[in-house]
Write a protein that holds these residues in place. Structure first.
Motif, short mmCIF file in Angstrom:
data_model
loop_
_atom_site.label_atom_id
_atom_site.label_comp_id
_atom_site.label_asym_id
_atom_site.label_seq_id
_atom_site.Cartn_x
_atom_site.Cartn_y
_atom_site.Cartn_z
N ALA A 1 0.79 -1.22 0.00
CA ALA A 1 0.00 0.00 0.00
C ALA A 1 0.82 1.27 0.00
CB ALA A 1 -0.93 0.01 1.21
N CYS A 2 1.96 1.32 0.64
CA CYS A 2 2.65 2.61 0.71
C CYS A 2 4.11 2.42 1.06
CB CYS A 2 1.98 3.53 1.74
SG CYS A 2 2.08 2.89 3.42
N SER B 193 -6.64 9.36 -8.58
CA SER B 193 -5.44 9.52 -7.75
C SER B 193 -5.69 10.53 -6.64
CB SER B 193 -4.22 9.94 -8.58
OG SER B 193 -4.23 11.32 -8.88
N TRP B 194 -4.76 10.62 -5.71
CA TRP B 194 -4.92 11.52 -4.56
C TRP B 194 -4.67 12.98 -4.92
CZ3 TRP B 194 -7.25 11.08 -0.07
CH2 TRP B 194 -7.07 12.11 0.86
N ASN B 195 -3.60 13.25 -5.66
CA ASN B 195 -3.30 14.64 -5.99
C ASN B 195 -2.76 14.82 -7.41
OD1 ASN B 195 -0.84 13.38 -4.94
ND2 ASN B 195 0.09 15.40 -5.10
N HIS B 196 -3.19 13.92 -8.31
CA HIS B 196 -2.99 14.10 -9.75
C HIS B 196 -1.54 14.09 -10.22
CE1 HIS B 196 -3.90 15.63 -13.81
NE2 HIS B 196 -5.18 15.45 -13.54
N PRO B 197 -0.68 13.17 -9.75
CA PRO B 197 0.66 13.07 -10.32
C PRO B 197 0.65 12.17 -11.55
CG PRO B 197 0.45 11.49 -8.57
CD PRO B 197 -0.88 12.22 -8.63
N ASP B 198 1.69 12.26 -12.34
CA ASP B 198 1.91 11.31 -13.42
C ASP B 198 2.31 9.99 -12.78
OD1 ASP B 198 2.88 9.73 -15.48
OD2 ASP B 198 3.96 11.35 -16.47
N LEU B 199 1.42 9.02 -12.79
CA LEU B 199 1.65 7.76 -12.09
C LEU B 199 2.83 6.98 -12.67
CD1 LEU B 199 -2.04 6.53 -11.59
CD2 LEU B 199 -0.59 7.75 -9.95
N THR B 200 3.11 7.17 -13.95
CA THR B 200 4.20 6.42 -14.57
C THR B 200 5.56 6.86 -14.03
OG1 THR B 200 4.44 7.95 -16.45
CG2 THR B 200 2.88 6.13 -16.69
N GLN C 30 4.22 3.84 -4.44
CA GLN C 30 3.61 5.16 -4.50
C GLN C 30 2.34 5.15 -5.34
OE1 GLN C 30 6.96 7.39 -5.96
NE2 GLN C 30 7.54 8.10 -3.91
N ILE C 31 2.36 4.43 -6.45
CA ILE C 31 1.17 4.31 -7.30
C ILE C 31 0.03 3.68 -6.51
CG2 ILE C 31 0.18 3.19 -9.34
CD1 ILE C 31 3.09 3.20 -10.50
N ALA C 32 0.34 2.57 -5.85
CA ALA C 32 -0.68 1.87 -5.08
C ALA C 32 -1.25 2.78 -3.99
CB ALA C 32 -0.10 0.60 -4.47
N TYR C 33 -0.37 3.53 -3.35
CA TYR C 33 -0.85 4.38 -2.28
C TYR C 33 -1.71 5.53 -2.80
CZ TYR C 33 -1.15 6.58 2.22
OH TYR C 33 -1.65 7.10 3.38
N GLN C 34 -1.31 6.13 -3.91
CA GLN C 34 -2.12 7.19 -4.52
C GLN C 34 -3.54 6.68 -4.79
OE1 GLN C 34 -2.03 10.36 -6.01
NE2 GLN C 34 -0.08 10.93 -5.06
N LEU C 35 -3.66 5.49 -5.34
CA LEU C 35 -4.97 4.95 -5.70
C LEU C 35 -5.70 4.38 -4.49
CD1 LEU C 35 -3.98 3.29 -9.10
CD2 LEU C 35 -5.09 5.49 -8.73
N ASP C 36 -4.99 3.66 -3.63
CA ASP C 36 -5.64 3.06 -2.46
C ASP C 36 -6.19 4.12 -1.52
OD1 ASP C 36 -4.96 0.64 -3.52
OD2 ASP C 36 -3.38 0.19 -2.07
N SER D 41 -0.03 -2.91 -13.01
CA SER D 41 0.28 -4.00 -12.09
C SER D 41 0.18 -3.58 -10.63
CB SER D 41 1.68 -4.55 -12.37
OG SER D 41 2.66 -3.59 -12.06
N ALA D 42 0.07 -2.27 -10.38
CA ALA D 42 0.05 -1.77 -9.00
C ALA D 42 -1.36 -1.66 -8.43
CB ALA D 42 0.73 -0.40 -8.93
N THR D 43 -2.39 -2.00 -9.22
CA THR D 43 -3.76 -1.82 -8.75
C THR D 43 -4.69 -2.84 -9.40
OG1 THR D 43 -5.60 -0.23 -8.61
CG2 THR D 43 -4.22 -0.13 -10.57
N THR D 44 -5.79 -3.12 -8.74
CA THR D 44 -6.84 -3.96 -9.32
C THR D 44 -7.88 -3.12 -10.04
OG1 THR D 44 -8.08 -3.90 -7.25
CG2 THR D 44 -6.57 -5.76 -7.57
#
Length: 493
Positions: free
Chosen positions: A22-23, A369-376, A382-388, A418-421
């Protein structure tokens, strides 16, 4: 402008993606180690826990809160900025606005006061990104504290900087972080900070003394100070301010016993409201009315058969926003139109009542996402945490977790998937409403480009975009279109 002609594959891509941890677990610790991984996570809005859990601040309890947001969808110039406007703290809001506007103007190459075109003119190209997000530190009694975190990938080094802004309701004025400390105790503060920093890797003791010797620059150097829940003080330094650039950021944590004698009268009030926050915030505003929340309730499940009739999915990113989202919900109800909202987590936390209203009216609430970063550009954690973190906020507001996410800027790759369902959703009609604040132009773009099974990109943070919706609904309804959610459209394909 990014186009997405290959829409059907993205619509048909269902959630078969693996969930990772998650983070990020990096810790600054009480000793104040540099903790650069944690600081990078904070810049992405991925510091451990939500702002409410970390600081005890629930932004939804701040009456009249307005989150001022702006963003682009330009593939070569990616920016997303936000800061809070709290009734009564006008001087503090003006200070944050000046900073954000200046950084954005510099990033876009428009110059101070220039009109943004969404085009980078500084040659930074596709790798550029500016992200400015906020976190409430204290919002209790007559004190307000906010941290702005800025990540500018066009800058040298890590591109990360943080600043805390303070408002003193009793005095009716904005204050700097250094004003938490009494004037005659600042030398003692510097001594305590230097003692913590000396001996760390990347710190030159003689250079450190020179850095702190300039008293005129002390407010800029000590511009990120945060009282902690146990009464201490956490001080953070940007890269290349107190140590060699390669060492990254430094954090100093001073215990309550050291800090308390150094505090100003304002600092003592901040400390008290941090350790034992009250239930209200009173900054002396004459009034702080909350915007009315729509009460429409969906009349059952949508039975539209998109195999038999023309369907279109309107999608709205970056909200919720007050009062824009509430106005939009009223328009949609008039035509019994259902849409999908891709919400930003920090805005969900600020306005959960609007997200509940979206779901109650039969609309779909997705994750943006939490605050609109470029997830790539983030790590898998960090990706998982932004979305979770955003999914958790949506579920807390509506009772249901989202199944869809829209990657900011449409930027998605194998690492993100791969970082999210959650299942990614792109678009095939881009209104460019973030760039053109013209209701007639936005409406004409949708009406001209609308086709059966189109997914339309809009933003409910812009009043001009919301104002375009009645004409879109009226004209396309007359042409036989039915407005459905993305999931409903997918089910028919």
């Amino acid at each position: 402008m990014r186009k997405h002609p290959a829409l059907l594959p993205s619509l048909l891509l269902l959630g078969s993606l693996a969930l990772t941890t998650a983070c990020s677990s990096a810790s600054t610790g009480s000793s104040g180690s540099s903790g650069s991984a944690t600081q990078d996570a904070r810049a992405q809005g991925t510091a451990s826990g939500s702002s409410a859990a970390v600081t005890g601040v629930d932004p939804s309890r701040i009456k009249g809160l307005d989150v001022v947001s702006d963003s682009s969808e330009h593939s070569a110039c990616r920016y997303a900025t936000s800061y809070p406007a709290v009734p009564g703290a006008d001087a503090m809001t003006a200070s944050m606005k000046k900073y954000v506007s200046g950084r954005l103007a510099t990033f876009l190459g428009t110059g101070s006061g220039g009109q943004s075109t969404g085009e980078c003119t500084d040659g930074s190209g596709a790798g550029s990104e500016l992200n400015i997000s906020y976190q409430f530190l204290v919002a209790s009694g007559d004190v307000l504290g906010v941290r702005l975190s800025t990540l500018d990938r066009a800058s040298v080094g890590d591109g990360l900087s943080t600043t805390t802004y303070w408002y003193d309701g009793a005095a009716g004025r904005a204050r700097t972080a250094l004003e938490l400390i009494a004037d005659d105790e600042r030398t003692a503060l510097v001594a305590a900070v230097e003692k913590q920093l000396k001996g760390r890797e990347g710190i030159d003791a003689s250079q450190l003394n020179s850095t702190f010797a300039d008293k005129t620059g002390l407010a800029d150097l000590l511009d990120d100070m945060e009282p902690t829940a146990n009464g201490g003080l956490r001080i953070e330094f940007d890269r290349d301010t107190v140590g060699v650039p390669a060492a990254g950021r430094y954090v100093v944590s001073l215990p309550r016993a050291t800090v308390t004698p150094l505090l100003s009268a304002f600092g003592r009030r901040v400390q008290r409201q941090t350790v034992s926050p009250g239930g209200t915030l009173d900054l002396g505003a004459s009034s702080a009315p909350s915007a009315a929340t729509p009460t429409q309730t969906a009349s059952g499940t949508d039975t539209t058969d998109c195999k038999q009739v023309k369907c279109i999915a309107l999608t709205f990113d970056d909200g919720p926003a007050a009062p824009e989202t509430a106005t939009l919900l009223e328009y949609l109800a008039q035509y019994k139109a259902r849409v999908t909202f891709f919400t930003v987590g920090q805005n969900v936390a600020a306005h959960p009542e609007l997200v509940r209203a979206e779901a109650r009216a039969g609309h779909e609430v997705g994750n943006h996402s939490w605050n609109h970063p470029d997830l790539t550009k983030l790590t898998p954690d960090q990706i998982a945490y932004q979305l979770d973190r955003t999914s958790a906020a949506i579920k807390a507001a509506t009772g249901t977790a989202p199944t869809l996410f829209r990657p900011p800027y449409g930027a998605v790759d194998a690492k993100v998937k791969s970082a999210t369902t959650l299942s990614p959703v792109l678009w095939d009609v881009d209104t460019e409403d973030w760039k053109y604040r013209d209701s007639a132009k936005v409406a004409n773009t949708v009406i001209t480009k609308a086709a059966r099974n189109s997914v339309v990109l809009m933003h409910d943070i812009h009043p001009t975009s919301v104002a375009a919706v009645p004409e879109i609904l009226r004209t396309l309804t007359a042409r036989g279109f039915h407005f459905v959610t993305v999931s409903h459209l997918r089910a028919a394909l």
